[in-house]
Design an enzyme around this catalytic site. Structure first.
Site, PDB file in Angstrom:
ATOM      1  N   ASP A  64       0.804  -1.230   0.201  1.00 12.39           N
ATOM      2  CA  ASP A  64      -0.032   0.113   0.012  1.00 12.39           C
ATOM      3  C   ASP A  64       0.840   1.395  -0.128  1.00 12.39           C
ATOM      4  O   ASP A  64       0.276   2.478  -0.691  1.00 12.39           O
ATOM      5  CB  ASP A  64      -0.932  -0.107   1.233  1.00 12.39           C
ATOM      6  CG  ASP A  64      -0.021  -0.087   2.597  1.00 12.39           C
ATOM      7  OD1 ASP A  64       1.054  -0.189   2.757  1.00 12.39           O
ATOM      8  OD2 ASP A  64      -0.808  -0.312   3.552  1.00 12.39           O
ATOM      9  N   HIS A  65       2.130   1.389   0.392  1.00 16.74           N
ATOM     10  CA  HIS A  65       2.881   2.501   0.524  1.00 16.74           C
ATOM     11  C   HIS A  65       3.460   2.935  -0.678  1.00 16.74           C
ATOM     12  O   HIS A  65       3.383   3.909  -1.235  1.00 16.74           O
ATOM     13  CB  HIS A  65       3.976   2.394   1.757  1.00 16.74           C
ATOM     14  CG  HIS A  65       3.589   2.343   2.878  1.00 16.74           C
ATOM     15  ND1 HIS A  65       2.450   1.639   3.507  1.00 16.74           N
ATOM     16  CD2 HIS A  65       3.845   3.312   4.084  1.00 16.74           C
ATOM     17  CE1 HIS A  65       2.203   2.104   4.670  1.00 16.74           C
ATOM     18  NE2 HIS A  65       3.067   2.936   5.305  1.00 16.74           N
ATOM     19  N   ASP A 119       3.748  -1.198  11.370  1.00 18.71           N
ATOM     20  CA  ASP A 119       3.510   0.315  11.002  1.00 18.71           C
ATOM     21  C   ASP A 119       2.971   0.682  12.483  1.00 18.71           C
ATOM     22  O   ASP A 119       1.970   0.032  13.082  1.00 18.71           O
ATOM     23  CB  ASP A 119       2.329   0.025  10.024  1.00 18.71           C
ATOM     24  CG  ASP A 119       2.305   1.508   9.366  1.00 18.71           C
ATOM     25  OD1 ASP A 119       2.890   1.825   8.360  1.00 18.71           O
ATOM     26  OD2 ASP A 119       1.465   2.236   9.986  1.00 18.71           O
ATOM     27  N   ARG A 379      -0.210  12.604   9.789  1.00 22.82           N
ATOM     28  CA  ARG A 379       1.031  13.393  10.173  1.00 22.82           C
ATOM     29  C   ARG A 379       1.446  14.402   9.453  1.00 22.82           C
ATOM     30  O   ARG A 379       1.112  14.686   8.289  1.00 22.82           O
ATOM     31  CB  ARG A 379       2.343  12.347  10.127  1.00 22.82           C
ATOM     32  CG  ARG A 379       2.084  11.392  11.009  1.00 22.82           C
ATOM     33  CD  ARG A 379       3.346  10.090  11.274  1.00 22.82           C
ATOM     34  NE  ARG A 379       2.961   9.464  12.443  1.00 22.82           N
ATOM     35  CZ  ARG A 379       3.364   8.121  12.459  1.00 22.82           C
ATOM     36  NH1 ARG A 379       3.973   7.569  11.368  1.00 22.82           N
ATOM     37  NH2 ARG A 379       3.028   7.652  13.591  1.00 22.82           N
ATOM     38  N   SER A 537       6.691   6.995  13.061  1.00 20.08           N
ATOM     39  CA  SER A 537       6.773   6.009  12.104  1.00 20.08           C
ATOM     40  C   SER A 537       7.539   4.771  12.982  1.00 20.08           C
ATOM     41  O   SER A 537       8.598   5.037  13.811  1.00 20.08           O
ATOM     42  CB  SER A 537       7.507   5.944  10.848  1.00 20.08           C
ATOM     43  OG  SER A 537       8.049   5.014  10.427  1.00 20.08           O
ATOM     44  N   ARG A 539       9.234   2.400  11.601  1.00 22.47           N
ATOM     45  CA  ARG A 539      10.335   1.995  10.545  1.00 22.47           C
ATOM     46  C   ARG A 539      11.555   1.636  11.234  1.00 22.47           C
ATOM     47  O   ARG A 539      12.259   2.638  11.653  1.00 22.47           O
ATOM     48  CB  ARG A 539      10.624   3.149   9.464  1.00 22.47           C
ATOM     49  CG  ARG A 539      10.962   4.640   9.920  1.00 22.47           C
ATOM     50  CD  ARG A 539      10.921   5.371   8.779  1.00 22.47           C
ATOM     51  NE  ARG A 539       9.568   5.842   8.389  1.00 22.47           N
ATOM     52  CZ  ARG A 539       9.287   7.269   8.078  1.00 22.47           C
ATOM     53  NH1 ARG A 539       9.913   7.939   7.654  1.00 22.47           N
ATOM     54  NH2 ARG A 539       7.984   7.496   7.664  1.00 22.47           N
TER      55      ARG A 539
HETATM   56  C1  MIC Z   1       4.093   6.346   8.413  1.00 26.55           C
HETATM   57  O1  MIC Z   1       2.882   6.707   8.398  1.00 26.55           O
HETATM   58  O2  MIC Z   1       4.991   7.043   8.920  1.00 26.55           O
HETATM   59  C2  MIC Z   1       4.469   4.908   7.844  1.00 26.55           C
HETATM   60  C3  MIC Z   1       5.103   5.341   6.571  1.00 26.55           C
HETATM   61  O3  MIC Z   1       3.440   4.285   7.674  1.00 26.55           O
HETATM   62  C4  MIC Z   1       5.342   4.211   8.907  1.00 26.55           C
HETATM   63  C5  MIC Z   1       5.754   2.972   8.420  1.00 26.55           C
HETATM   64  C6  MIC Z   1       6.948   3.321   7.625  1.00 26.55           C
HETATM   65  O4  MIC Z   1       7.921   4.124   7.578  1.00 26.55           O
HETATM   66  O5  MIC Z   1       7.174   2.417   6.637  1.00 26.55           O
HETATM   67  C7  MIC Z   1       4.529   4.139  10.096  1.00 26.55           C
HETATM   68  O6  MIC Z   1       3.730   4.666  10.563  1.00 26.55           O
HETATM   69  O7  MIC Z   1       5.123   3.234  10.903  1.00 26.55           O
HETATM   70 FE1  SF4 Z   2      -0.168   4.981   5.118  1.00 28.78          FE
HETATM   71 FE2  SF4 Z   2       1.286   5.445   7.289  1.00 28.78          FE
HETATM   72 FE3  SF4 Z   2       0.006   7.334   5.923  1.00 28.78          FE
HETATM   73 FE4  SF4 Z   2      -1.349   5.612   7.309  1.00 28.78          FE
HETATM   74  S1  SF4 Z   2      -0.073   7.005   8.168  1.00 28.78           S
HETATM   75  S2  SF4 Z   2      -1.813   6.105   5.256  1.00 28.78           S
HETATM   76  S3  SF4 Z   2      -0.148   3.691   6.926  1.00 28.78           S
HETATM   77  S4  SF4 Z   2       1.804   6.069   5.403  1.00 28.78           S
END
Ligand code: MIC
Ligand code: SF4
Length: 643
Positions: A64-65, A119, A379, A537, A539
């Site tokens: 999905d990313h 995530d 975010r 995140s 990550r």
């Molecule tokens: C995000 O919203 O920051 C992400 C991208 O979904 C991350 C995961 C990632 O960095 O791959 C998260 O929320 O953990």
């Molecule tokens: Fe995707 Fe993270 Fe954004 Fe949710 S907050 S839509 S999981 S990148």
């Protein structure tokens, strides 16, 4: 003493330790989820553990990313992930099928279960009455291998909801208000548990918006009870048999309580560049907007898209605004279409995209220079949109669409009566493309493209640690600062040597170069930080890539939970200042020495002396015995291999 919902689920899943707040416990994990940006690494780690098939009740790999295929990298990752799912017995949700959290809520989440996801927004599942937590990929890989998930037993923050939301005020506003009061560190060490008479006025999708966005409080997770609304949601999904009632006991005790009277809430908005920079919409109304995005795992359910379509009927989006809709899932999009609610979006001027994260993680949809972008996302950390100096505001779908119509930030109550809408009693499942686990021992070849690099090896902790402070940063540093995402960097998630070039890129472009120079001269690196270091995140690349460059110590005022766990998993020692005032004494370039660190860890010492250019300061070692052994081994994989 009675139990809260969270305590009941913890008690039913406890496999190690005692349910005492502040102590480490091991929980059995029923379900896992990964997404592609963290998933490739998680499955490389799962392969390294060497188990032939996942041992959970259910594990799902979502894509999905990274849906922008500007070259072979993301496309190769998708093929790799599909092969892995087939080989190890996972469900596979392909690109276009939707955001992991939204799809999981619709098709797999169930009250009373535990879910671990790579995530940070995995707590979305808390809307269904499950304990759903975010973690690094390696922790999720361990859970898939049937190992417990270890965490410090959190305290419970009771959020008592009373009253009922007024027209044009949405679930999003509840959490914006909580964030306004508690800030992005207010939930650290807590599970946020919702109770009180107001709960019954919220649907499961409203609840999921709240538990999802609750990740921004720094909380371990958030949870609602499972009640009649939960039953109705599961029935609409054709999964009523998975419903079970789960409510807190009358005499349950909370460690802290915040009461929110929902009937007094107004539309709220988070201003640049932090989710807790919250004001009433009326305070910033009139500021011109150039871009409005409805989407993300926080606010792109069928409910949200239907609300937006109903408001747009007979109206048009301002020609000064790029109004874009990213549906949360194929299911939401299919049902929206079947109910005749896609057309009003299109005729009003919306740009409707495929289901996925898209601009939320900077994969396209960057706003124009210095102009305001309004998003229903979770975010607005600086630069996350793809532009440095961006002006991103976070709000409900109602505020977003009203502002798109008027061309400036608008209190939606100005639009007059709230148009009512109904949702289908039974949803089209929209899950035809989800691949079921393949039978055991199926012939599967896992195809690895050239961007999928092997997992790096790390050295054990030395007896005495010597290194240099390479960077000093302030409070609330996010993992987006440490390991940025976006269209240029995200496709490198499967390649640690390549992605490590971008560590701290938005803070100091020289970081990777300086670390490499220090490492080749035989010096390790340390980073000094303030409070809530590593929020945001999950990550693990924000630990893995710095470690690859030679960072082995982080000395800060306090850590965010998931990032601290990731540091330990990759052998980076997380230390906090015993006296926060010492933060001022450690400057970039300082030489640090920690004599006898290996033994101090093994002996269980809760303090160590760090010499800063020869002058001693005290640092706190807040680690369980298991953490200490992992750190001494140089990381979790080393430790698991030797155990
Ligand atoms: C995000 O919203 O920051 C992400 C991208 O979904 C991350 C995961 C990632 O960095 O791959 C998260 O929320 O953990
Ligand atoms: Fe995707 Fe993270 Fe954004 Fe949710 S907050 S839509 S999981 S990148």
């Amino acid at each position: 003493m009675g139990k809260t919902v969270a305590e009941k689920i913890f008690a039913a899943h406890l496999v190690e330790g005692e349910l005492k707040k502040g102590e480490e416990i091991g929980l059995r994990i029923d379900q896992t989820l990964t997404q592609d940006a963290t998933g490739t690494m998680a499955y490389l780690e799962f392969e390294a553990i060497g188990i032939p098939r996942v041992k959970t009740e259910l594990s799902v790999s979502y894509v999905d990313h990274n849906l922008v295929q500007s070259d072979f990298k993301n496309a190769d990752d998708h093929v790799f992930l599909q092969g892995v799912a087939r080989k190890f017995g996972l469900y596979f949700s392909p690109p276009g099928n939707g955001i992991c959290h939204q799809v999981h809520l619709e098709r797999f989440g169930a009250p009373g279960k535990t879910l671990l996801g790579s995530d940070s927004h995995t707590p979305t599942g808390g809307g269904l009455g499950m304990i759903a937590m975010g973690a690094g990929g390696l922790d999720v890989a361990m859970a898939m291998a049937g190992k417990p998930f270890y965490l410090v037993m959190p305290k419970i923050y009771g959020i008592k909801l009373t009253g009922k939301l007024q027209p044009w005020v949405a679930a999003r506003d509840v959490l914006l208000e909580v964030l306004r009061q508690l800030t992005v560190k207010g939930g650290v060490g807590y599970i946020m548990e919702y109770f009180g008479p107001g709960v019954a006025t919220l649907s499961v999708t409203d609840r999921a918006t709240i538990t999802n966005f609750g990740a921004e409080l720094g909380a371990t997770t958030s949870v609602f009870p499972s009640d009649e609304n939960t039953r109705q949601f599961l029935a609409a999904q054709g999964r009523e048999d998975q419903w079970a009632e789960l409510v807190a006991d009358e005499d349950a005790e909370y460690d802290a309580v915040l009461e929110i009277d929902m009937s007094t809430l107004e539309p709220m908005i988070a201003c640049p560049s932090s989710p807790d920079n919250v004001v009433k919409v009326s305070e910033v109304a009139g500021r011109p907007v150039a871009q409005v995005l409805v989407g993300s795992c926080t606010n792109s359910s069928l409910r949200d898209l239907t609300a937006v379509a109903s408001i747009l009927k007979g109206r048009e989006v301002s020609r000064e605004v790029s109004f874009e809709v990213n549906p949360g899932s194929r299911q939401a999009l299919e049902n929206l279409t079947a109910e005749g609610n896609l057309l009003p979006l299109l005729t009003a001027g919306a740009r409707v995209h495929q289901s996925g994260c898209l601009g939320c993680i900077g994969m396209g949809q960057a706003p124009p220079t210095s102009m305001i972008s309004l998003r229903t996302f979770s975010r607005n950390f600086p630069g996350r949109s793809g532009n440095q100096g961006d002006q991103v505001y976070l709000c409900s779908p109602e505020v977003a669409v009203a502002s798109a119509i008027k061309g400036c930030i608008t209190d939606p109550r100005e639009l007059g009566d709230y148009p009512g809408f109904t949702l289908p009693e039974k949803y089209l499942p929209g899950d035809e493309r989800i691949e079921e686990p393949w039978p055991e021992n199926s012939e599967v070849e896992i195809v690895r493209g050239p961007n999928i690099a092997p997992f790096p090896d790390f050295e054990p902790m030395p007896e005495t640690w010597k290194g240099k402070v390479v960077l000093k940063v302030a409070d609330n540093i996010t993992t987006d600062h440490i390991m940025p995402a976006g269209a240029k960097i995200l496709p490198l998630r499967s390649n640690i040597p390549a992605i490590s070039e971008f560590v701290f890129n938005s803070v100091s472009e020289k970081f990777a170069g300086e670390m490499k120079a220090a490492s080749s001269a035989g010096h390790f690196g340390a980073v000094v930080g303030g409070d809530n270091y590593g929020q945001g995140s999950s990550r693990e690349h924000a630990a893995l890539a710095p470690r690859y460059l030679g960072v082995q110590v982080k000395l800060v005022k306090s850590f965010a939970r998931i990032h601290k766990a990731n540091l330990i998993n990759f052998g980076i020692l997380p230390l906090t200042f015993a006296d926060p005032a010492d933060y001022e004494k450690v400057e970039p370039g300082a030489e640090l020495v920690i004599t006898g660190i290996r033994q101090a860890l093994l002996d269980g010492n809760d303090r160590v002396t760090v010499e800063v250019n020869g002058t001693p300061i005290e640092a706190v070692v807040d680690l369980s015995e298991r953490h200490r052994r992992i750190l001494v081994a140089g990381g979790l994989l080393n430790w698991a291999r030797s155990a």
